[in-house]
Design an enzyme around this catalytic site. Structure first.
Site, PDB file in Angstrom:
ATOM      1  N   LYS A 104      62.957-104.417  16.772  1.00  0.00           N
ATOM      2  CA  LYS A 104      62.568-103.557  15.638  1.00  0.00           C
ATOM      3  C   LYS A 104      61.582-104.328  14.786  1.00  0.00           C
ATOM      4  CE  LYS A 104      63.379 -99.557  13.638  1.00  0.00           C
ATOM      5  NZ  LYS A 104      63.654 -98.253  14.276  1.00  0.00           N
ATOM      6  N   ASP A 146      58.379 -95.078  13.499  1.00  0.00           N
ATOM      7  CA  ASP A 146      59.661 -94.953  12.783  1.00  0.00           C
ATOM      8  C   ASP A 146      59.289 -94.408  11.402  1.00  0.00           C
ATOM      9  OD1 ASP A 146      62.626 -95.563  12.822  1.00  0.00           O
ATOM     10  OD2 ASP A 146      62.109 -96.737  11.074  1.00  0.00           O
TER      11      ASP A 146
END
Ligand code: NDP
Length: 444
Positions: free
Chosen positions: A126, A166
């Site tokens: 991430k 995201d």
């Protein structure tokens, strides 16, 4: 003290000031107790849990860029490459002022198990930055994205680490980042997913999370002797996940009676008018109050309360912690028998426990909303073979992945005598594959 508790204690001590990361480790490891206790001697000797909670590497870097007034701005960039035992690191880039190392580590840790659960060869990672794209001009966003990618490009690649969108990172940002990667590295490869259709994006990516949610829900109901056809469904949210969950639920013969946004919710007893919803949200980018202009008989209610509407199936698709214990009690009292999470962590821990204790079928987001990342992995496959599949091909693959995810978590729960507990099942199924690969690859 048991192995799980020892590792949790060590994570808290060694990673001070990272509450979100502590919470994610606690939640995941606690649900893994049955499998850890059954293999404790081996896992201890191999330090499996210690290795799992320590990222392969975490990269933090300066992102300088020039704003429209000529002023230099400085943001912080992150990429946490958590675990690549089963494939290249994969996970989104979050651009939001709240981003810090704790949030990126929490999301990266969760991503390892979610990606494993899809059965596709993708590891977990991430990244992101505390940059806020809201209120910035296109040129400022491009300046930030180019600077961010100038540094990030040293650490990623189609077979190394493949970031995606995201919060705050949509098609525009992915485009600017892809352009800069191509320019710096001098190569055209599928290094990012969520790309536009004209340069390597996948058909059905837009629909994937909502459709996938319904494919998994449908399978969960079928395997529990129920049928989605003719059932009443409450959906929260009115964004990407909610809209396509609504569409697929209707196609499967259910009646969706609610959608919501952060101001209020719509109750349409005759069933949500999807064309009106899409026009309001995707074309006009307006508020849900507009819905009454299309459907005068529908009700608009200010504030929360969507879970007080009687339904058979609830699909929270808005945001984290939106379904509380009070909401869970109202759902159970009104006869709701299934909840599947379209959003990430929408149900509080107490609410999840209450629903499970009261016999409600509960599909956790890690499994139920994995259609998005699964389709990103399908984008990687298409890029590797330099082909684009049709919508129908991608959709058929998505469906079989979601059905498979349900059976993986169902089987894992049964094997450890937690039949019907899909939270435990999803974590164990994701964990087992990663651990198997780690053991096979030796100490690394
Ligand atoms: P969008 O931004 O498209 O939509 C979010 C929706 O939720 C909006 O309608 C928003 O309303 C509403 N909302 C936000 N905050 C609240 C709140 N406090 N109360 C009620 N409604 C609220 O996001 P997505 O649909 O893409 O994502 C929704 C969730 O699904 C997130 O948790 C995301 O992380 C998760 N997810 C998304 C994936 C994807 O592929 N898109 C993949 C996997 C998970 P408003 O317009 O008022 O802000």
């Amino acid at each position: 003290m048991g192995y799980v508790d020892e590792v949790i204690e060590r994570v808290v001590a060694k990673n001070p000031g990272e509450p979100e990361f502590h919470q994610a480790v606690k939640e995941v490891l606690e649900s893994l107790r049955p499998v850890v206790e059954a293999n404790e001697a081996l896992y201890r000797k191999e330090a499996i849990l210690e290795r799992l909670v320590e990222p392969d590497r975490q990269i933090k870097f300066r992102v300088p860029w020039v704003d429209d007034k000529g002023q230099v701005q400085v943001n912080v960039g992150y990429r946490v490459q958590f675990n690549n035992s089963i494939g290249p690191y994969k996970g989104g880039l979050r651009l939001h002022p709240s981003v810090n190392i704790s949030i990126i580590k929490f999301l990266g840790f969760e991503q390892v198990f979610k990606n494993s659960l899809t059965s596709l060869p993708i590891g977990g990672g991430k990244g992101g930055s505390d940059f806020d794209p809201k209120g910035k001009s296109d040129r400022e966003v491009m300046a930030f994205c180019q600077s961010f990618m100038t540094e990030l490009s040293k650490y990623i690649g189609a077979d190394v680490d493949v970031p995606a969108g995201d919060i705050g990172t949509g098609a525009r940002e992915i485009g600017y980042m892809f352009g800069q990667y191509k320019r710096i590295r001098g190569m055209y490869e599928g290094v990012l997913t969520g790309k536009g259709l004209s340069y390597g994006g996948s058909l059905a990516r837009t629909e994937a999370t909502g459709y996938g949610l319904l494919y998994l829900t449908d399978e969960m109901l079928r395997c529990n002797g129920k049928d989605i056809k003719g059932k009443t469904v409450c959906i929260s949210g009115a964004g990407n996940v909610a809209i396509y969950a609504c569409k697929k639920a209707q196609e499967l013969g259910a009646k969706v009676v609610t959608v919501s946004d952060s101001n209020g919710y719509i109750y349409d007893a005759e069933g949500i008018d999807l064309a009106a919803l899409k026009e309001i949200k995707e074309v006009k980018r307006a508020r849900l109050t507009e819905y009454k202009n299309y459907r005068p008989n529908a009700e608009y209610h200010e504030g929360r309360g969507v879970w007080n509407v009687p339904c058979d199936i609830a699909l929270p698709c808005a945001t984290q912690n939106e379904l509380t214990l009070e909401d869970a009690k109202a759902l159970v009292a009104n006869g709701c028998f299934a909840v599947a999470e379209g959003a990430n962590m929408p149900t509080t821990l107490e609410a999840t426990k209450y629903l499970q204790e009261n016999g409600v079928l509960f599909a956790p987001g890690k499994a139920a909303n994995a259609g998005g990342v699964a389709t990103s992995a399908l984008e990687m496959s298409q890029n590797s073979e330099r082909l684009s599949w049709t919508f129908e091909e991608v959709d058929a693959k998505l469906k079989s992945i979601m059905v498979n995810i349900f059976h993986n978590m169902d089987d894992a729960a049964k094997r450890y005598n937690f039949e019907g507990n899909y939270v435990v099942g999803a974590n164990i199924a994701g964990f087992e594959k990663v651990v198997d690969a780690m053991l096979a690859q030796g100490v690394c």
